[in-house]
Write a protein that holds these residues in place. Structure first.
Motif, PDB file in Angstrom:
ATOM      1  N   GLU A  98      -5.538  -3.616   4.160  1.00  0.00           N
ATOM      2  CA  GLU A  98      -5.729  -2.289   3.581  1.00  0.00           C
ATOM      3  C   GLU A  98      -7.102  -2.158   2.930  1.00  0.00           C
ATOM      4  N   ALA A  99      -7.508  -3.191   2.185  1.00  0.00           N
ATOM      5  CA  ALA A  99      -8.815  -3.148   1.518  1.00  0.00           C
ATOM      6  C   ALA A  99      -9.952  -3.077   2.534  1.00  0.00           C
ATOM      7  N   ALA A 100      -9.814  -3.837   3.620  1.00  0.00           N
ATOM      8  CA  ALA A 100     -10.860  -3.858   4.650  1.00  0.00           C
ATOM      9  C   ALA A 100     -10.961  -2.517   5.371  1.00  0.00           C
ATOM     10  N   ARG A 101      -9.849  -1.810   5.466  1.00  0.00           N
ATOM     11  CA  ARG A 101      -9.859  -0.519   6.151  1.00  0.00           C
ATOM     12  C   ARG A 101     -10.264   0.631   5.239  1.00  0.00           C
ATOM     13  N   LYS A 102     -10.087   0.455   3.948  1.00  0.00           N
ATOM     14  CA  LYS A 102     -10.446   1.522   3.011  1.00  0.00           C
ATOM     15  C   LYS A 102     -11.934   1.504   2.669  1.00  0.00           C
TER      16      LYS A 102
ATOM     17  N   PRO B 208       0.830  -1.211   0.000  1.00  0.00           N
ATOM     18  CA  PRO B 208       0.000   0.000   0.000  1.00  0.00           C
ATOM     19  C   PRO B 208       0.862   1.256   0.000  1.00  0.00           C
ATOM     20  N   GLY B 209       0.498   2.215  -0.855  1.00  0.00           N
ATOM     21  CA  GLY B 209       1.263   3.445  -0.948  1.00  0.00           C
ATOM     22  C   GLY B 209       2.320   3.435  -2.029  1.00  0.00           C
ATOM     23  N   TYR B 210       2.521   2.277  -2.653  1.00  0.00           N
ATOM     24  CA  TYR B 210       3.535   2.150  -3.700  1.00  0.00           C
ATOM     25  C   TYR B 210       2.898   1.668  -4.999  1.00  0.00           C
ATOM     26  N   GLY B 211       2.003   2.461  -5.526  1.00  0.00           N
ATOM     27  CA  GLY B 211       1.402   2.154  -6.808  1.00  0.00           C
ATOM     28  C   GLY B 211      -0.004   1.604  -6.744  1.00  0.00           C
ATOM     29  N   PHE B 212      -0.467   1.203  -5.556  1.00  0.00           N
ATOM     30  CA  PHE B 212      -1.825   0.678  -5.434  1.00  0.00           C
ATOM     31  C   PHE B 212      -2.242   0.785  -3.966  1.00  0.00           C
ATOM     32  N   ASP B 213      -3.384   1.448  -3.726  1.00  0.00           N
ATOM     33  CA  ASP B 213      -3.822   1.693  -2.350  1.00  0.00           C
ATOM     34  C   ASP B 213      -5.087   0.933  -1.956  1.00  0.00           C
ATOM     35  N   TYR B 214      -5.567   0.042  -2.841  1.00  0.00           N
ATOM     36  CA  TYR B 214      -6.686  -0.849  -2.522  1.00  0.00           C
ATOM     37  C   TYR B 214      -7.994  -0.099  -2.246  1.00  0.00           C
TER      38      TYR B 214
END
Length: 370
Positions: free
Chosen positions: A288-292, A161-167
Motif C-alpha cells: 500500500e505504501a509503495a502504491r500511494k 489499509p482502509g481501516y484506520g490507516f491508509d499509508y
C-alpha cells in the motif's frame, strides 16, 4: 491409388532405476537430497543436488528458512521457524501506545543524557533493528536515542489499509507527531533518516517542522528528482504481480543484500525476515505504501525544500559509497544545491544501509556532527 497404413503402437522401454539418498549440510541445517542412478551404473556426482526452492536460494542468508530438513515434523515447518526466531531482534525495544496505534520503539540512553536526543528513522522495507549498534554506541557517547518501527513495518502495528490507516505521507506524518508527543521528545532534537518511502517521509516531515530539528543527518536516501527507483518498488506497483511480490518472506533481506556489498549473517537475516514470516500484514502494508507514494513528487519536495533557503539548519549527508540503488552522484548533486548548509561524508565499504554495513563509521560521523 490411396494406401492405408496401420500404425501399431510400440511399447516404450524404460531403464530400471533405483533411488539412493545422500545427505549434505547446508548452512548448518540438515537437508536430504535424492540422486537417481540407472541399474548397474555408477552414482552421478551432482554437487548441487535437487533444490525444490531454487527460486529463492540465490540469497545465501535465506537458505535455512527454506531447506527441507531430514525430519520436517521436528524443525521444518513455518511454526517451528517462527518459534526459533520470534524473540530475536528486539534489543532496547518496547511497545508504545499512541492513539489507536501500537508502535515498537527502541530506546537507549536516558532523558538526562548530556548531549541531547536523537531520533532515528528507517526506510522501507526494513525496520529500526538496523540502528541497534549505532544507538548503543551513541548512548555510550552521551546521547538519548529513539528508533521507532514505522507503522506497517517491523514489530509495530500493521493496520489493514482502509481501516484506520491508509499509508499515505500525511498519515505517516500525523502518526509520527503523536508518537513524539507520547515519547515526550523535547524540541529541538537531532534527526537521522535513511532509505526509501518512509525514510523519505522522514525528510518531508523535517521540512514541515524545521523548528523541531536542531541538526539533520541523512543516510542514503533519495534526494533529487534523478534518484532511481529500485525494481522492488516498481514491481509492487504492478497489479497482481505486486500482491505476489509483497508476500515474499525474504523480501527485506533480499532488498538489503541487493543494495550492499555484503551478505547478511543468518542471525540478522532472521530478524528482517520475521515480520514477513509471521503474517501477511507487513507485505500488504509495504504494498500500500509503495502504491500511494509519488516518488518523483517526494524527491522534488526534498530537493526544492532544502534548496529554497527556508531550511537553515546544518545537514550531514553520510553516504555509503557501495550503494547499488543510489549512486554517489545523488549525494554530490544534493550538496551542490545546498553548499551553505550541507556537509558530505563518504563512507567507503558501506552500501545502501550504512548503519547496518558499517555502524562504527556512521557513529564517528554522527558524533563529530552532533
Amino acid at each position: 491409388m490411396a494406401t492405408n497404413l496401420l500404425l501399431t503402437p510400440q511399447p516404450l522401454a524404460f531403464s530400471k532405476f533405483s533411488v539412493s539418498t545422500k545427505k549434505v549440510a547446508i548452512n548448518s541445517q540438515r537437508a536430504t537430497r535424492f540422486v537417481a542412478k540407472a541399474s548397474g551404473g555408477e552414482e552421478k556426482n551432482d554437487e548441487k543436488g535437487f533444490t525444490p526452492f531454487g527460486f529463492v536460494t540465490d540469497n545465501p542468508s535465506s537458505r535455512s528458512a527454506i531447506q527441507l530438513p531430514e525430519s520436517p515434523a521436528e524443525d521444518g515447518n513455518v511454526g517451528q521457524m517462527l518459534y526459533r526466531i520470534e524473540d530475536k531482534g528486539k534489543e532496547y525495544g518496547s511497545y508504545i501506545k499512541s492513539g489507536k496505534l501500537r508502535w515498537f520503539v527502541r530506546e537507549t540512553g536516558s532523558p538526562e543524557s548530556r548531549r541531547g536526543t536523537v531520533v532515528f528513522l528507517h526506510g522501507a522495507p526494513t525496520q529500526s533493528y538496523s540502528y541497534r549498534v549505532v544507538m548503543s554506541q551513541m548512548s555510550d557517547a552521551g546521547f538519548h536515542c529513539f528508533a521507532p518501527d514505522w507503522i506497517g513495518f517491523g514489530f509495530s502495528d500493521k493496520p489493514q489499509p482502509g481501516y484506520g490507516f491508509d499509508y499515505t505521507e500525511k498519515e505517516f506524518h500525523e502518526a509520527l507527531d503523536k508518537l513524539l508527543d507520547v515519547l515526550e521528545v523535547k524540541s529541538p532534537f537531532f534527526l537521522v533518516a535513511q532509505g526509501f518511502v518512509v525514510g523519505s517521509y522522514g525528510l518531508t516531515w523535517a521540512l514541515k517542522n524545521p523548528s523541531k530539528i536542531s541538526k539533520l543527518a541523512i543516510l542514503n536516501t533519495p534526494l533529487t528528482v534523478s534518484s532511481p527507483v529500485p525494481g522492488l518498488f516498481q514491481q509492487l506497483r504492478i497489479p497482481l504481480f505486486g500482491e505476489f511480490t509483497s508476500q515474499n518472506a525474504v523480501i527485506a533481506e533480499r532488498f538489503i543484500e541487493a543494495g550492499s556489498p555484503y551478505v547478511l549473517k543468518l542471525e540478522k537475516a532472521d530478524v528482517y525476515r520475521l515480520p514477513y514470516l509471521a503474517s501477511s500484514g507487513p507485505g500488504f502494508a509495504l504494498l500500500e505504501a509503495a502504491r500511494k507514494i509519488n516518488f518523483r513528487d517526494i524527491s522534488s519536495q526534498i530537493a526544492d525544500g532544502f534548496a529554497s533557503g527556508r531550511w537553515d539548519k546544518p545537514v550531514l549527508v553520510a553516504w555509503g559509497l557501495a550503494d547499488k540503488y543510489l549512486p554517489q552522484t545523488i549525494a554530490e548533486e544534493f550538496r551542490k544545491q545546498n553548499l551553505s548548509s550541507v556537509e558530505l561524508k563518504l563512507i567507503e565499504g558501506a552500501g545502501h544501509m550504512p548503519q547496518e554495513d558499517w555502524p562504527e563509521k556512521v557513529v564517528d560521523a554522527l558524533r563529530m556532527f552532533f
